[in-house]
Design an enzyme around this catalytic site. Structure first.
Site, PDB file in Angstrom:
ATOM      1  CG  HIS A 154      -2.124  -0.903   1.019  1.00 55.83           C
ATOM      2  ND1 HIS A 154      -2.773  -1.527   2.056  1.00 55.83           N
ATOM      3  CD2 HIS A 154      -2.778  -1.285  -0.104  1.00 55.83           C
ATOM      4  CE1 HIS A 154      -3.765  -2.246   1.575  1.00 55.83           C
ATOM      5  NE2 HIS A 154      -3.787  -2.128   0.272  1.00 55.83           N
ATOM      6  CD  GLU A 156      -3.022  -9.079   7.138  1.00 52.67           C
ATOM      7  OE1 GLU A 156      -2.264  -8.090   6.985  1.00 52.67           O
ATOM      8  OE2 GLU A 156      -3.095  -9.726   8.197  1.00 52.67           O
ATOM      9  CB  CYS A 195       3.909  -8.840  11.662  1.00 54.62           C
ATOM     10  SG  CYS A 195       4.104  -7.142  11.120  1.00 54.62           S
ATOM     11  CB  SER A 251      -0.578   2.219   4.679  1.00 56.46           C
ATOM     12  OG  SER A 251       0.210   1.666   5.706  1.00 56.46           O
TER      13      SER A 251
END
Ligand code: SF4
Length: 316
Positions: free
Chosen positions: A46, A131, A199, A227
């Protein structure tokens, strides 16, 4: 504006993560190996600057695989795709190279494992994010999407004793923690990853922006409006009580933000290239003399392997 020097402090870490570096590397290597055009489903990451750079070199970005000629080299973006997209690509005989971040693939695997064991899977994430759409479509079984503690109260799983959760990789660690707490309170037998699936890169950048916001008058987050992890960085900076702006690049800066300000912090989302951060620093330096510093912070050395067909170290 005044001429007294402004302290400009860079967060550490900031910008590209290993999953984004790998995804961009995949497109570049595919262009070099197969020649243009190479088709990419959705933005590879993104960031418009990254996408435009790759487009100029021969990448063609499409919304869906039915826009791609049969048999063409096709790259799936770092955010991952659903099983339906994989099936469609196979039906069109596309030569697929998967740039899904391995940490997203790990969430897909967890979710599938829970679903295969008869659990309803609760995905903590943001509706409409690429996602999230891919993860829902990879799990296959019953998936409930929750984005807030309020959503948890509305859940109606088939069996409240057979529920599991997974999370989007780029959430706010604190928000995810609150939602998981609410899930555990409502479904005491719920199972899930040890903490969450957020993450390492997201977590490190969130810790760093918090540290940064403590030290400066204004925070700039370099990143795209779509984003997810960049938006979370802006929210965290603002949550620390500092004016915090998400900017695509230096062109989005409003000089009025710096009136009476003696220090500016800069960070960048995981899909924002360092060249954009340098552009912001240069822009600030054109407005006022600056003293540039970088915070000490985690030095990341995570690297993900390339897909087999593009791996220069593969054994022939
Ligand atoms: Fe992978 Fe995290 Fe980067 Fe997303 S932000 S591409 S999950 S390393």
């Amino acid at each position: 504006m005044s001429e007294w020097p402004i302290r400009v402090i860079l967060a550490q870490p900031r910008g590209f993560c290993a999953g984004v570096e790998r995804a961009i590397d995949i497109v570049e290597r595919a262009l070099a190996l197969y020649g243009p055009p190479v088709y990419v489903r959705h933005e590879i990451v993104h960031n418009g600057h990254v996408v435009e750079g790759l487009r100029a070199r021969g990448a063609r970005f499409v919304d869906e695989v039915d826009e791609i000629p049969n048999g063409a080299v096709t790259i799936f973006s770092a955010h991952g795709v659903s099983m339906a997209v994989e099936t469609m690509a196979r039906a069109r005989d596309l030569r697929v190279i998967d740039a899904t971040c391995p940490l997203v693939t790990k969430v897909h695997r967890e979710g599938r494992r829970y679903a295969a064991n008869g659990f309803d899977v609760i995905l903590i994430g943001h509706k409409g994010h690429a996602e999230v759409d891919g993860t829902i479509g990879q799990i296959g079984g019953t998936v409930h999407l929750v984005s807030s503690v309020a959503d948890v109260m509305d859940l109606r799983p088939c069996d409240p004793d057979r529920v599991a959760y997974v999370t989007q990789t780029t959430l706010s660690v604190d928000d995810a923690h609150e939602i998981i707490k609410a899930l555990v309170a409502r479904f005491p037998r719920i199972v899930g990853p040890h903490v969450n699936d957020i993450c390492y890169a997201t977590q490190n950048r969130q810790v760093a922006v918090r540290e940064l916001a403590q030290r400066v008058d204004v925070v700039l987050v370099v990143g795209a409006a779509n984003s997810s992890n960049s938006n979370r960085l802006r929210e965290i900076g603002a949550g620390m009580g500092k004016p915090c702006y998400l900017i695509g690049d230096a062109g989005a800066i409003d000089t009025a933000w710096f009136d009476g300000v003696s220090s500016v912090g800069i960070t960048a989302g995981a899909s924002a290239p360092e060249v954009l951060v340098s552009g912001v620093v240069d822009h600030l330096a054109s407005l006022r003399p600056i003293r540039l510093e970088t915070l000490s912070g985690v030095i990341e050395n995570v690297r993900f392997r390339l897909p087999y067909e593009l791996d220069p170290n593969r054994v022939a």
